[in-house]
Design a protein around this motif. Structure first.
Motif, short mmCIF file in Angstrom:
data_model
loop_
_atom_site.label_atom_id
_atom_site.label_comp_id
_atom_site.label_asym_id
_atom_site.label_seq_id
_atom_site.Cartn_x
_atom_site.Cartn_y
_atom_site.Cartn_z
N LYS A 38 7.36 8.90 52.99
CA LYS A 38 8.40 8.26 53.78
C LYS A 38 9.72 8.88 53.37
CE LYS A 38 5.96 3.94 54.43
NZ LYS A 38 5.93 2.51 54.19
N SER A 39 9.94 10.09 53.83
CA SER A 39 11.13 10.83 53.44
C SER A 39 11.32 12.00 54.39
CB SER A 39 10.98 11.35 52.01
OG SER A 39 12.03 12.22 51.69
N SER A 40 12.55 12.38 54.60
CA SER A 40 12.84 13.58 55.37
C SER A 40 13.08 14.77 54.44
CB SER A 40 14.06 13.36 56.26
OG SER A 40 15.18 13.05 55.45
N ALA A 41 12.75 14.61 53.18
CA ALA A 41 12.96 15.67 52.19
C ALA A 41 12.12 16.90 52.52
CB ALA A 41 12.61 15.17 50.79
N GLY A 53 15.89 1.98 49.11
CA GLY A 53 17.10 1.46 48.50
C GLY A 53 18.28 2.40 48.59
N GLY A 54 18.24 3.36 49.50
CA GLY A 54 19.35 4.29 49.67
C GLY A 54 19.23 5.59 48.90
N LEU A 55 18.22 5.73 48.08
CA LEU A 55 18.02 6.99 47.35
C LEU A 55 17.44 8.03 48.30
CD1 LEU A 55 18.37 8.15 44.49
CD2 LEU A 55 15.97 7.64 44.11
N LYS A 56 18.08 9.18 48.40
CA LYS A 56 17.63 10.24 49.29
C LYS A 56 17.30 11.49 48.49
CE LYS A 56 19.10 10.85 53.44
NZ LYS A 56 19.94 11.20 54.59
N VAL A 57 16.08 11.97 48.63
CA VAL A 57 15.65 13.20 47.99
C VAL A 57 15.82 14.34 48.99
CG1 VAL A 57 13.68 14.41 46.96
CG2 VAL A 57 14.01 11.96 46.54
N ARG A 58 16.48 15.39 48.57
CA ARG A 58 16.68 16.55 49.43
C ARG A 58 15.47 17.47 49.40
NH1 ARG A 58 21.12 19.70 47.28
NH2 ARG A 58 22.34 17.94 47.92
N GLN A 59 14.88 17.65 48.20
CA GLN A 59 13.78 18.60 48.07
C GLN A 59 12.86 18.17 46.93
OE1 GLN A 59 14.89 22.65 46.90
NE2 GLN A 59 13.54 23.40 48.50
N LEU A 86 12.61 17.17 41.63
CA LEU A 86 13.15 16.26 42.63
C LEU A 86 14.65 16.49 42.69
CD1 LEU A 86 11.25 12.99 41.64
CD2 LEU A 86 10.71 14.51 43.55
N VAL A 87 15.13 17.02 43.80
CA VAL A 87 16.56 17.25 43.99
C VAL A 87 17.09 16.06 44.78
CG1 VAL A 87 18.32 18.79 44.89
CG2 VAL A 87 16.19 19.74 43.97
N ILE A 88 17.96 15.28 44.15
CA ILE A 88 18.48 14.05 44.74
C ILE A 88 19.76 14.35 45.52
CG2 ILE A 88 19.26 11.69 44.27
CD1 ILE A 88 16.32 12.27 43.45
N GLU A 89 19.76 13.93 46.77
CA GLU A 89 20.93 14.14 47.63
C GLU A 89 21.99 13.06 47.40
OE1 GLU A 89 21.76 14.44 52.40
OE2 GLU A 89 19.86 15.18 51.59
N GLU A 90 21.56 11.79 47.36
CA GLU A 90 22.49 10.67 47.17
C GLU A 90 21.71 9.40 46.85
OE1 GLU A 90 24.51 10.21 50.89
OE2 GLU A 90 22.75 9.39 51.88
N GLY A 91 22.44 8.39 46.39
CA GLY A 91 21.83 7.08 46.25
C GLY A 91 21.95 6.41 44.89
N TRP A 92 22.36 7.14 43.85
CA TRP A 92 22.51 6.50 42.55
C TRP A 92 23.76 5.64 42.55
CZ3 TRP A 92 18.09 6.92 40.57
CH2 TRP A 92 17.40 8.12 40.44
N THR A 93 23.73 4.52 41.86
CA THR A 93 24.92 3.72 41.63
C THR A 93 25.66 4.38 40.47
OG1 THR A 93 23.82 1.71 42.36
CG2 THR A 93 25.78 1.45 41.00
N TRP A 159 13.84 5.40 39.23
CA TRP A 159 14.65 4.37 39.86
C TRP A 159 16.00 4.23 39.20
CZ3 TRP A 159 10.66 3.42 36.55
CH2 TRP A 159 10.91 2.60 35.45
N ASP A 160 16.91 3.61 39.97
CA ASP A 160 18.26 3.28 39.53
C ASP A 160 18.20 1.90 38.89
OD1 ASP A 160 20.96 2.49 39.36
OD2 ASP A 160 21.49 3.56 41.19
N ARG A 161 18.59 1.80 37.63
CA ARG A 161 18.57 0.49 36.95
C ARG A 161 19.62 -0.47 37.48
NH1 ARG A 161 18.51 3.45 31.39
NH2 ARG A 161 16.29 3.60 30.92
N TRP A 162 20.64 0.06 38.17
CA TRP A 162 21.72 -0.77 38.65
C TRP A 162 21.59 -1.17 40.11
CZ3 TRP A 162 25.68 2.99 36.11
CH2 TRP A 162 25.73 2.74 34.72
N SER A 163 20.52 -0.77 40.76
CA SER A 163 20.30 -1.14 42.15
C SER A 163 18.79 -1.12 42.43
CB SER A 163 21.02 -0.16 43.10
OG SER A 163 20.33 1.07 43.17
N ASN A 164 18.43 -1.26 43.68
CA ASN A 164 17.02 -1.20 44.05
C ASN A 164 16.61 0.18 44.55
OD1 ASN A 164 18.34 -1.24 46.51
ND2 ASN A 164 16.99 -2.74 47.44
N ALA A 165 17.44 1.20 44.34
CA ALA A 165 17.14 2.56 44.79
C ALA A 165 16.02 3.17 43.94
CB ALA A 165 18.38 3.44 44.71
N GLU A 166 15.04 3.79 44.61
CA GLU A 166 13.95 4.42 43.87
C GLU A 166 13.27 5.48 44.72
OE1 GLU A 166 10.86 1.64 42.82
OE2 GLU A 166 10.13 1.51 44.87
#
Length: 180
Positions: A38-41, A53-59, A86-93, A159-166
C-alpha cells in the motif's frame, strides 16, 4: 539444531547489533510471503511495503554490502550481507530538529521457525537528527542456517514514536545452494 543470525540495523552512522540463537520449538511466527503493498514508492525488489499515518516512502530496494543490487531471485549465500534501503520522503514528527524513530524486526524460516523477534531495536536511542531519519538501512547477515533452510522471511516495522506514522512489510531471502 540451533541457527544463528546476525542482524545489524542502522540509520546512517547509528548501528544496533543483535545476535540470536533460535530454538526449534518456537513456532509463533508465520512465513506468509504474500506481497501486499500500500504505497506509491518505487520498489525495486519483491518487498511488501505498507505505509500509514502520513509516512511516505520514496524508494525501497535491497543491495549487497558492496552496493550492488540483489538479483530478482533475492538469492543469497551464507555469510552474505543484505541491506534493505527505505528512503523516506516525508512524515516524521520533528521536534527541535530531532525525530524519534524506532524499529522492530521478526525473521522466520521457511519451516515457520522464529529466528529473531526484536520489538524495539532503538530502545536505547530516544531521538536522532531529523536528516538521519530520511534514509533507513536494515542490514542482515545469515551466518549459519543449521538445518536445511531454503529461505528466510524478514518482517520489518519502522515507526514514529511521536505519532502514528509507520511503514511495515516483509521480504524473502532465498538461500543459494552451496557445497559444504
Amino acid at each position: 539444531m540451533k541457527q544463528v543470525l546476525s542482524l545489524l540495523l542502522s540509520f546512517f552512522f547509528f548501528a544496533c547489533e543483535t545476535k540470536v540463537n533460535t530454538a526449534t520449538d518456537d513456532k509463533q511466527a508465520s512465513t506468509d510471503t504474500t506481497i501486499a503493498t500500500k504505497s506509491s514508492a518505487n520498489i525495486l525488489h519483491t518487498i511488501s511495503l505498507q505505509q500509514s499515518g502520513g509516512l511516505k516512502v520514496r524508494q525501497a530496494f535491497l543491495t549487497f554490502e558492496d552496493g550492488s543490487l540483489l538479483p530478482k531471485s533475492q538469492q543469497v549465500r551464507r555469510g552474505q550481507t543484505v541491506l534493505l534501503h527505505l528512503v523516506i520522503e516525508e512524515g516524521w514528527t520533528i521536534r527541535n530538529g530531532k525525530a524519534s524513530v524506532d524499529a522492530s524486526e521478526r525473521i522466520t524460516t521457511d519451516q515457520d521457525q522464529l529466528v529473531l523477534n526484536e520489538p524495539s531495536l532503538f530502545q536505547h536511542q530516544p531521538t536522532m537528527a531529523a536528516k538521519d531519519a530520511n534514509r533507513i538501512v536494515l542490514k542482515a547477515t545469515i551466518t549459519n542456517t543449521g538445518e536445511k533452510v531454503n529461505y528466510f522471511v524478514v518482517h520489518y516495522r519502522v515507526w514514529d514514536r511521536w505519532s502514528n506514522a509507520e511503514v511495515k512489510g516483509s521480504y524473502r531471502l532465498t538461500l543459494a545452494e552451496t557445497a559444504n
